[in-house]
Design a protein around this motif. Sequence first.
Motif, PDB file in Angstrom:
ATOM      1  N   LEU A 180       0.829  -1.210   0.000  1.00 29.02           N
ATOM      2  CA  LEU A 180       0.000   0.000   0.000  1.00 29.02           C
ATOM      3  C   LEU A 180       0.861   1.257   0.000  1.00 29.02           C
ATOM      4  CD1 LEU A 180      -2.897  -0.917   2.433  1.00 29.02           C
ATOM      5  CD2 LEU A 180      -3.140  -0.154   0.060  1.00 29.02           C
ATOM      6  N   LEU A 181       1.930   1.249   0.787  1.00 30.50           N
ATOM      7  CA  LEU A 181       2.841   2.397   0.794  1.00 30.50           C
ATOM      8  C   LEU A 181       3.484   2.582  -0.570  1.00 30.50           C
ATOM      9  CD1 LEU A 181       4.625   2.035   4.264  1.00 30.50           C
ATOM     10  CD2 LEU A 181       2.799   3.623   3.620  1.00 30.50           C
ATOM     11  N   LEU A 182       3.860   1.471  -1.200  1.00 33.98           N
ATOM     12  CA  LEU A 182       4.435   1.552  -2.543  1.00 33.98           C
ATOM     13  C   LEU A 182       3.415   2.093  -3.536  1.00 33.98           C
ATOM     14  CD1 LEU A 182       6.733   1.027  -4.552  1.00 33.98           C
ATOM     15  CD2 LEU A 182       5.876  -1.331  -4.762  1.00 33.98           C
ATOM     16  N   ALA A 183       2.169   1.632  -3.451  1.00 39.16           N
ATOM     17  CA  ALA A 183       1.120   2.125  -4.353  1.00 39.16           C
ATOM     18  C   ALA A 183       0.918   3.625  -4.173  1.00 39.16           C
ATOM     19  CB  ALA A 183      -0.197   1.382  -4.105  1.00 39.16           C
ATOM     20  N   LEU A 184       0.898   4.089  -2.937  1.00 43.13           N
ATOM     21  CA  LEU A 184       0.747   5.522  -2.699  1.00 43.13           C
ATOM     22  C   LEU A 184       1.939   6.277  -3.265  1.00 43.13           C
ATOM     23  CD1 LEU A 184      -0.795   7.902  -1.483  1.00 43.13           C
ATOM     24  CD2 LEU A 184       0.433   7.485   0.660  1.00 43.13           C
ATOM     25  N   TYR A 185       3.128   5.793  -3.001  1.00 42.77           N
ATOM     26  CA  TYR A 185       4.329   6.454  -3.495  1.00 42.77           C
ATOM     27  C   TYR A 185       4.329   6.546  -5.025  1.00 42.77           C
ATOM     28  CZ  TYR A 185       9.206   7.484  -4.483  1.00 42.77           C
ATOM     29  OH  TYR A 185      10.350   8.048  -4.961  1.00 42.77           O
ATOM     30  N   LEU A 186       4.022   5.439  -5.686  1.00 41.05           N
ATOM     31  CA  LEU A 186       4.019   5.454  -7.152  1.00 41.05           C
ATOM     32  C   LEU A 186       2.930   6.355  -7.702  1.00 41.05           C
ATOM     33  CD1 LEU A 186       4.752   1.692  -7.888  1.00 41.05           C
ATOM     34  CD2 LEU A 186       6.336   3.635  -8.122  1.00 41.05           C
ATOM     35  N   ASN A 187       1.785   6.431  -7.010  1.00 43.41           N
ATOM     36  CA  ASN A 187       0.722   7.347  -7.442  1.00 43.41           C
ATOM     37  C   ASN A 187       1.104   8.798  -7.208  1.00 43.41           C
ATOM     38  OD1 ASN A 187      -2.026   6.150  -8.388  1.00 43.41           O
ATOM     39  ND2 ASN A 187      -1.233   4.708  -6.889  1.00 43.41           N
ATOM     40  N   LEU A 188       1.811   9.069  -6.134  1.00 39.04           N
ATOM     41  CA  LEU A 188       2.257  10.441  -5.864  1.00 39.04           C
ATOM     42  C   LEU A 188       3.349  10.873  -6.838  1.00 39.04           C
ATOM     43  CD1 LEU A 188       2.460  10.382  -1.964  1.00 39.04           C
ATOM     44  CD2 LEU A 188       0.902  11.758  -3.341  1.00 39.04           C
ATOM     45  N   ARG A 189       4.155   9.915  -7.240  1.00 34.40           N
ATOM     46  CA  ARG A 189       5.277  10.198  -8.134  1.00 34.40           C
ATOM     47  C   ARG A 189       4.961   9.696  -9.534  1.00 34.40           C
ATOM     48  NH1 ARG A 189      10.449  10.903  -6.291  1.00 34.40           N
ATOM     49  NH2 ARG A 189      10.626  11.513  -8.462  1.00 34.40           N
ATOM     50  N   GLY A 190       4.083  10.375 -10.214  1.00 38.27           N
ATOM     51  CA  GLY A 190       3.689   9.966 -11.557  1.00 38.27           C
ATOM     52  C   GLY A 190       4.830   9.921 -12.533  1.00 38.27           C
TER      53      GLY A 190
END
Length: 192
Positions: A180-190
């Motif tokens: 989940l943290l990775l998903a958030l990070y990747l979504n924040l860093r398009g």
Amino acid sequence: PYTAACRKLSSWFIQGRGIVIVGGGPIYSPPAFACVTFVRKTGCQLPIEVWTPPHEPIPDGVVAQFEALGAAVRNLGDVFPQEMHHTLRKHVTKPAAILASSFREVLLLDADNIPLRDPTYLLDHDLYRDSGLLMWPDFWSCEAKPSAWDALGIPPHMRPTGSHESGEMVIDKQRAWRPLLLALYLNLRGDV
């Protein structure tokens, strides 16, 4: 700011199970209210949290209507630091709301979902119990670039061809905290 926000999040979750809906502003508040209304009409007694982006709150008078249905209205701006607020919009709000919710086991529903039966049974489904995650396929093919799979170390024969619907999923945050943290990070860093 990302690391500090993650530490803050991990310090307050995890108990129980509930429904998370992302809504807010003039576009998504009405369908979120309809979703909550229909969830309750199915007889579902799970607690519900409706999460809004920092700059798209639900008006106070409408918040009372959500609360009358037993849904708590929360704002992502109260959880994530100010410097992240401009990025907490659109698709980024889903993993952020899951992480910020007070539930360990989350049934995420898009604001435009209208359940026809009590969805509580999904939290007891064998596939979910075995894996800690229950997702549904989407119509679209996977759009990830080969370089993304290479960076993640996923060999070509293991790369998915389809995609998953992001508008509804069941997830055990304790079991899936790092993804989940990775998903958030990747979504924040398009740009990644």
